[in-house]
Design a protein around this motif. Structure first.
Motif, short mmCIF file in Angstrom:
data_model
loop_
_atom_site.label_atom_id
_atom_site.label_comp_id
_atom_site.label_asym_id
_atom_site.label_seq_id
_atom_site.Cartn_x
_atom_site.Cartn_y
_atom_site.Cartn_z
N PRO A 173 0.83 -1.21 0.00
CA PRO A 173 0.00 0.00 0.00
C PRO A 173 0.86 1.26 0.00
O PRO A 173 2.00 1.25 0.46
CB PRO A 173 -0.79 -0.12 1.31
CG PRO A 173 -0.80 -1.58 1.62
CD PRO A 173 0.52 -2.09 1.14
N ASP A 174 0.30 2.33 -0.54
CA ASP A 174 0.99 3.61 -0.56
C ASP A 174 1.15 4.13 0.87
O ASP A 174 0.25 3.98 1.70
CB ASP A 174 0.16 4.62 -1.39
CG ASP A 174 0.99 5.83 -1.76
OD1 ASP A 174 1.28 6.65 -0.87
OD2 ASP A 174 1.34 5.97 -2.94
N LEU A 175 2.28 4.74 1.17
CA LEU A 175 2.56 5.20 2.53
C LEU A 175 2.43 6.71 2.69
O LEU A 175 2.71 7.25 3.76
CB LEU A 175 3.97 4.77 2.94
CG LEU A 175 4.24 3.26 3.04
CD1 LEU A 175 5.69 3.01 3.42
CD2 LEU A 175 3.30 2.61 4.04
N VAL A 180 4.02 6.90 9.54
CA VAL A 180 5.31 6.24 9.71
C VAL A 180 6.44 7.22 9.38
O VAL A 180 6.40 7.90 8.34
CB VAL A 180 5.40 5.00 8.81
CG1 VAL A 180 6.78 4.36 8.90
CG2 VAL A 180 4.34 3.99 9.20
N ALA A 181 7.43 7.31 10.26
CA ALA A 181 8.60 8.15 9.99
C ALA A 181 9.52 7.45 9.00
O ALA A 181 9.90 6.30 9.22
CB ALA A 181 9.35 8.41 11.29
N SER A 204 6.36 8.76 -2.83
CA SER A 204 5.35 7.80 -2.36
C SER A 204 5.32 7.70 -0.84
O SER A 204 4.55 6.90 -0.30
CB SER A 204 5.64 6.41 -2.95
OG SER A 204 6.78 5.83 -2.34
N LEU A 205 6.13 8.52 -0.17
CA LEU A 205 6.25 8.47 1.28
C LEU A 205 5.67 9.73 1.92
O LEU A 205 5.35 10.69 1.22
CB LEU A 205 7.73 8.30 1.66
CG LEU A 205 8.42 7.06 1.09
CD1 LEU A 205 9.90 7.07 1.46
CD2 LEU A 205 7.75 5.78 1.56
N PRO A 206 5.50 9.75 3.24
CA PRO A 206 4.93 10.95 3.89
C PRO A 206 5.70 12.22 3.53
O PRO A 206 6.93 12.20 3.36
CB PRO A 206 5.07 10.62 5.38
CG PRO A 206 4.99 9.12 5.43
CD PRO A 206 5.72 8.65 4.21
N ALA A 207 4.97 13.31 3.42
CA ALA A 207 5.58 14.60 3.07
C ALA A 207 6.69 14.94 4.05
O ALA A 207 6.56 14.73 5.25
CB ALA A 207 4.51 15.69 3.07
N GLY A 208 7.77 15.48 3.51
CA GLY A 208 8.89 15.89 4.35
C GLY A 208 9.90 14.79 4.64
O GLY A 208 10.84 15.02 5.40
N THR A 209 9.71 13.62 4.05
CA THR A 209 10.67 12.53 4.27
C THR A 209 12.06 12.96 3.81
O THR A 209 12.25 13.34 2.65
CB THR A 209 10.24 11.27 3.49
OG1 THR A 209 9.03 10.75 4.06
CG2 THR A 209 11.31 10.20 3.57
#
Length: 257
Positions: A173-175, A180-181, A204-209
């Motif tokens: 699934p898209d994260l 999740v950090a 595809s990861l949380p903003a600011g990764t």
């Protein structure tokens, strides 16, 4: 599934699983694990091998979860990123660091369609020291070749089955909407997962990764550049905080379906 706790890590720090890529061994993380010992408690993971071993990333994630329980963080290399993404989507970890990794084959670009070929290459090409050194982008001692590439018949055949399984199952699934950090580290000399993968993965990861491109590093920066990786992972693990999950072996991935 084999878990190795080397010992000497920070018992109060986050519990961290170290997941290898396709055909690699968890022992390749030893140098990085030693350097993270002041801030985290690392656990090396060896995937099961053989005819009846799980092939798909989700099936492997289920096996990892049953063996290790929930954890605070996962540091994942290459194909291990797909396994880690299933764990993250299912609520089995609070953080994931992706090293030369991806969660979907589309992140790798055109090469993603050819990932299944890693299986026949492992069996027919019989990779050795030259292939390991190419992956690491530096000479690999003979005694450590097995940390980077599959060297036994059993490992090569299992790599074949896992490589073919990648395109037969739905991707994780898209994260992007998860809590999740995440952290991304990519070698600029990676000949297997090209540097352009980094931006596709981050999207595809949380903003600011955070993302980091390591100069002179190949496909296994945790193996070839443990000092640099530890310098980047240390602050991330400290920010993640102390032990937050109790082990819960036997739990299922739930929402990762």
């Amino acid at each position: 599934m084999e878990l190795t706790d080397i010992g000497g890590g920070c018992e109060e720090g986050p519990r961290v699983l170290l997941l290898p890529g396709l055909g690699a061994r968890g022992t390749g993380f030893r140098a990085l694990d030693e350097r993270l010992a002041e801030v985290a408690h690392g656990v090396l993971v060896e995937y099961p091998e053989g005819e009846h071993a799980a092939c798909g990333a989700r099936a492997l994630a289920e096996q990892v979860l049953r063996a290790a329980g929930t954890v605070d963080a996962v540091v994942a290399s290459s194909f291990g990123g797909m396994v880690a993404a299933h764990l993250a989507a299912g609520g089995a970890t609070r953080g994931v660091a992706f090293l030369g990794s991806f969660t979907r084959t589309t992140h790798v670009g055109p090469r993603g369609r050819l990932i299944a070929m890693m299986g026949p290459i492992a069996v027919l090409g019989r990779p050795g020291r030259v292939a390991a050194s190419l992956a690491a982008w530096r000479p690999v001692p003979s005694a450590q070749v097995a940390d980077v590439v599959p060297t036994t018949t059993l490992e090569r055949l299992t790599t074949l089955r896992r490589a073919f399984a990648i395109h037969t199952e739905p991707p994780p699934p898209d994260l992007r909407a998860s809590k999740v950090a995440c952290l991304c580290i990519q070698g600029d000399r990676d000949v297997l997962v090209p540097p352009a993968t980094l931006e596709r993965l981050v999207a595809s990861l949380p903003a600011g990764t955070p993302r980091h491109l390591l100069r002179g590093a190949g496909h296994v920066p945790y193996f070839s550049h443990p000092e640099e990786c530890a310098r980047l992972l240390g602050p991330w693990l400290r920010e993640l905080g102390p032990l937050g999950f109790a082990a819960a072996a036997g739990a299922g991935l739930g929402s990762a379906a």
